[in-house]
Write an enzyme that holds these catalytic residues in place. Structure first.
Site: not given
Ligand code: SAH
Ligand code: SF4
Length: 367
Positions: A91, A104, A111, A115, A118, A344
């Site tokens: 996306e 974005c 991934c 995390c 996420c 995202c």
């Molecule tokens: N992998 C990279 C970039 C993609 S995630 C990273 O982790 O930085 C982009 C941002 O969205 C990151 O700061 C991530 O922690 C945040 N993010 C992921 N899941 C989320 C959620 N459910 N609510 C709010 N922010 C989220």
């Molecule tokens: Fe991967 Fe989501 Fe962690 Fe970013 S926040 S590194 S996209 S698992």
């Protein structure tokens, strides 16, 4: 298989044309047509010798990923879902504001870093995106948006995308070479000509790759911090077990040597009752004391069975105030495009739903 010319930066395209026995300026002309004019049909590239225009289609294509879904929400946020192969969606989200338009962009399908908060991480890792799939997101956005008036200003912008953030699906620094090549195209005056500070890579903290990015392409850097101490970060950002906070902070300082007068943006997803207490804010001040930085607080965006909750307004206000009182610049991410799941990882997560039910519903809604 014909070569997809979206896979090349100018250097790569020049090498490709040289192999065909063509002069380097041909590469520059074609690069302009593709990225600046949005032209994919070689027949329309009128300043190129007719013989070349006729032979190119046998060897090459200009092919962005196919759009499977595009929708604009009430606040003007636009979202695309691209089809990148069987059951795979990525996306891209465009967020128009008065003084800028931010895109974005995704870097991977899924991934591997897992995390816990996420939705992309929960889907697991599928594959890296190619250069064409990464730059193709910008190509589609730039050239489709420039025919539409901006929802906020009403103007038709020549280059509606003024900023890019690599904050879509995936960890950009885990797809290093393809991401760096795509970044180079974004910055190239012969293509999109975005300035270094208007392109942001967001990373969860892959320390060696941060050093390599500093040397190769020191764009603006956002670091997903989310916790002020190793015990907590080990749990919610598991890559911390490999690159703990002391190493991460040192890498941030080294990065800024290559990006003078810049700062690191620390992203901090606020998870109710987990990392949003005053004590956490105070620990952050100690942790980041030696790093020129600002904070971006992101209210957690819930998804089914995440196990986390959105923070309430008062703890967020207190948290923000503690950082501000210590002299930090703090922004809070506005939630936008809520009606189309613009956060995202959220839409593609639904599409990964094997039954395809959600996808069908969305297509119906969009129709
Ligand atoms: N992998 C990279 C970039 C993609 S995630 C990273 O982790 O930085 C982009 C941002 O969205 C990151 O700061 C991530 O922690 C945040 N993010 C992921 N899941 C989320 C959620 N459910 N609510 C709010 N922010 C989220
Ligand atoms: Fe991967 Fe989501 Fe962690 Fe970013 S926040 S590194 S996209 S698992």
């Amino acid at each position: 298989m014909p070569q997809n010319l979206l896979d090349f930066d100018l250097e790569g395209l020049t090498a490709w044309f040289t192999e065909l026995g063509e002069k380097p300026f041909r590469a520059r002309q074609v690069f302009h047509w593709i990225h600046q004019s949005g032209v994919t049909d070689f027949a329309q590239m009128t300043d190129i010798a007719r013989s070349l225009r006729e032979t190119l289609p046998q060897r090459a294509v200009v092919q962005a990923p196919a759009i499977s879904f595009a929708h604009t929400s009430a606040d003007g946020t636009r979202k695309w879902l691209f089809d990148v192969g069987v059951a795979n969606g990525i996306e891209t989200v465009f967020i128009p504001e008065d003084d800028r338009g931010t895109l974005c962009v995704s870097s991977q399908v899924g991934c591997a870093l897992e995390c816990t908060f996420c939705s992309t991480g929960r889907q697991g890792f599928n594959r890296n995106l190619t250069v064409a799939e990464i730059i193709g997101q910008l190509w589609v956005a730039q050239h489709s948006l420039k025919t539409e008036p901006n929802r906020t200003t009403g103007e038709i912008a020549d280059r509606p995308v003024s900023n890019v953030v690599m904050m879509g699906m995936g960890e950009p620094l885990a797809n290093f070479e393809n991401v760096v090549t795509a970044l180079g195209i974004m910055l190239d005056d012969h293509a999109y000509g975005l300035s270094r500070r208007r392109v942001t890579v967001s990373t969860s903290g892959l320390v060696p790759a941060m050093d390599r990015l500093a040397e190769r392409c020191p764009v603006a850097l956002a670091v997903s911090l989310h916790a002020p101490n190793d015990a907590l970060r080990d749990q919610i950002v598991p890559i911390n077990r490999k690159y703990p906070l002391a190493e991460l902070m040192a890498a941030c300082r080294r990065y800024l040597v290559h990006a003078p007068r810049d700062f690191i943006t620390f992203e901090y997803v606020m998870l109710a009752g987990v990392n949003d207490q005053p004590e956490h804010a105070r620990q952050l001040i100690g942790l980041t004391r030696d790093v020129p930085c600002k904070f971006n607080l992101i209210p957690f965006n819930p998804f089914p069975e995440s196990g986390y909750e959105k923070p309430r307004a008062e703890p967020m206000r207190v948290f923000r105030q503690i950082l501000q009182d210590a002299g930090y610049v703090v922004t809070t991410r506005k939630t936008r495009g809520d009606d189309i799941d613009a956060a995202c990882g959220q839409l593609a997560g639904k599409v990964a739903d094997k039954s395809g039910r959600v996808m069908k519903r969305m297509r119906k809604e969009a129709a």
